[in-house]
Write a protein that holds these residues in place. Structure first.
Motif: not given
Length: 457
Positions: A2-4, A243-247, A389-393
């Motif tokens: 994963s990209i950190f 953590t945000a990416a898991l959503k 990587l939020p907010p990217e898609v």
């Protein structure tokens, strides 16, 4: 793999500021870490450039600190003598607490509370503010350089940042109103003409196969007891974004690319790029091909709000490149790739790599990304499952290039340079067909690099 993250790198670029307040004797100035916004409450002191008893002048570097967003250098506002350092190396400096005490005789000319603007670590010699027509104009060195390159007076630009600071976007908007043109990113690499025919360039090396890096082993020391460390800096940012990416519901798509023609083209162009002072890797081609693909599929260069009710299509292709550094995995981005040549992209990558290795990337380099590529192949991986990587898609992970047998149209076996790519996309707004079509277009540009000439602008 994963990209950190670097959610931490998705915030708008503003200056960090320190406030000063005089104590009762009127001779000692305390630099206090003020509220710098974006939820930052602490920074880590990475290096002191002064010690107690040292004399400093205005704009001399005092120390380098690191937040979960970037490293910055703090500069002195006054001429004076350092009387106290409030922190040791690697200690946490907190908002509202003193950083250093400076003895100075200039207090009578200074307001009791005044901003002391810090500069990106890469710009030790430059100041972030200047006096124009009797009032102070705040701007980063990069913004002032951008204004100078385009003959823009900062006094004519309205700043939208904190305390009327002039941001890069303010310069771009001002220029757009004046010319209606799209401004290429700054700084522009210097274009050096090719060598005269009388001078020879080194011949492209013949195929030497793929070198497999040999890991360098270090002596292992067993401490014999557990060790606990606080999660700080870039690692703390990683926690927030992952953590945000898991959503986000991730959609994966993989394919292989035949880079045989691109490998040959790069070998032919490497000597020319070297003459111009730029190291040419494969990544500039990958980035430019992605940008050309994003022009056809702009949904991949978009962002969505927290409740996924609105989609924002980004005009700029700010393509992030994951870099493995001693500070952790960071993701600086190349700005405005849609108006950059392959050589300009290579030049900017060289700059980012140099600063990243030295831990001196500024906030502007680490924020504003719209699309990301991670080259896991430099370490040796073939496949990955990259995390958005939020907010990217969307994000892509590139594997190592391998020499493998393949069949041509006549059924004959030939030696091919194969690379695998693994894409991840936000399945709430991107469907599999769109991701596949984008990947196929990106693939076609790389497998037939001459075809990119038809769409270059």
């Amino acid at each position: 793999m994963s990209i950190f993250d670097k959610s931490a790198f998705k915030f708008s670029h503003q200056h960090r500021s320190f406030r000063t307040s005089a104590i009762s004797n009127g001779q000692i100035v305390q630099f206090k870490l003020s509220d710098i916004g974006e939820g930052i409450t602490e920074v880590t002191v990475k290096e002191w450039y002064v010690k107690e008893g040292d004399s400093v002048s205005q704009f001399d570097s005092i120390c380098e600190v690191q937040s979960d967003k970037a490293s910055v250098t703090i500069t002195s506002r006054y001429d004076g003598i350092i009387r106290k350092l409030h922190y040791n190396l690697d200690e946490i400096a907190y908002v509202g607490k003193p950083l250093v005490d400076i003895e100075t005789d200039a207090l009578k000319d200074v307001a009791s509370e005044e901003d002391v603007v810090e500069t990106p670590a890469v710009s030790h010699e430059e100041h972030t503010h200047q006096e124009i027509k009797g009032h102070k104009t705040l701007a980063t060195p990069a913004v002032r350089r951008l204004a100078m390159e385009n003959n823009i007076k900062l006094s004519e630009v309205v700043g939208t940042g904190k305390d009327n600071r002039i941001l890069k976007e303010d310069i771009l908007n001002y220029l757009a109103k004046q010319t209606g043109a799209i401004l290429p990113p700054s700084p522009k690499p210097e274009i050096i003409p090719p060598l005269p025919k009388s001078k020879t360039v080194p011949a492209a090396p013949k195929d030497r196969g793929i070198k497999i890096p040999i890991p360098i082993s270090k002596p292992i020391v067993f401490a014999g007891k557990d060790k606990t460390e606080a999660v700080i800096g870039f690692h703390k940012a990683m926690v927030k974004t992952m953590t945000a990416a898991l959503k986000i519901p991730h959609f994966g798509y993989c394919d292989e690319i035949d880079l045989t023609q691109l490998v040959q083209l790069r070998e032919e162009l490497k000597p020319l790029a070297q003459v111009r002072g730029v190291k040419l890797s494969f990544m500039p081609f990958f980035i430019k091909a992605a940008s050309l693909g994003l022009l056809h599929y702009p949904i991949l260069n978009a962002s969505v709000d927290e409740n996924c009710q609105n989609i924002t299509y980004k005009a700029s292709h700010n393509i992030g490149v994951a870099m493995d550094t001693e500070q952790g995995l960071i993701v600086p981005n190349v700005k405005n790739v849609q108006v950059c040549s392959v050589f300009e992209i290579a030049s900017e990558l060289n700059r980012l790599l140099t600063l990243g290795s030295a831990g001196q990337l500024g906030t502007n380099d680490l924020t504003g990304g719209t699309f990301t590529l991670s080259n896991i192949g430099t370490i040796g991986g073939t496949y990955a499952k990259p995390v958005i990587l939020p907010p990217e898609v969307a994000i892509g992970a590139l594997g190592k290039i391998q020499v493998l047998p393949r069949f041509n149209g006549n059924g004959e076996v030939f030696k091919a340079q194969i690379m695998n790519v693994s894409w991840s996309a936000d399945h709430r707004i991107i469907d599999g067909a769109t991701m596949a079509r984008f990947s196929n277009l990106w693939k076609s540009y790389l497998e037939n690099p001459a075809s990119m000439l038809l769409d270059l602008k």
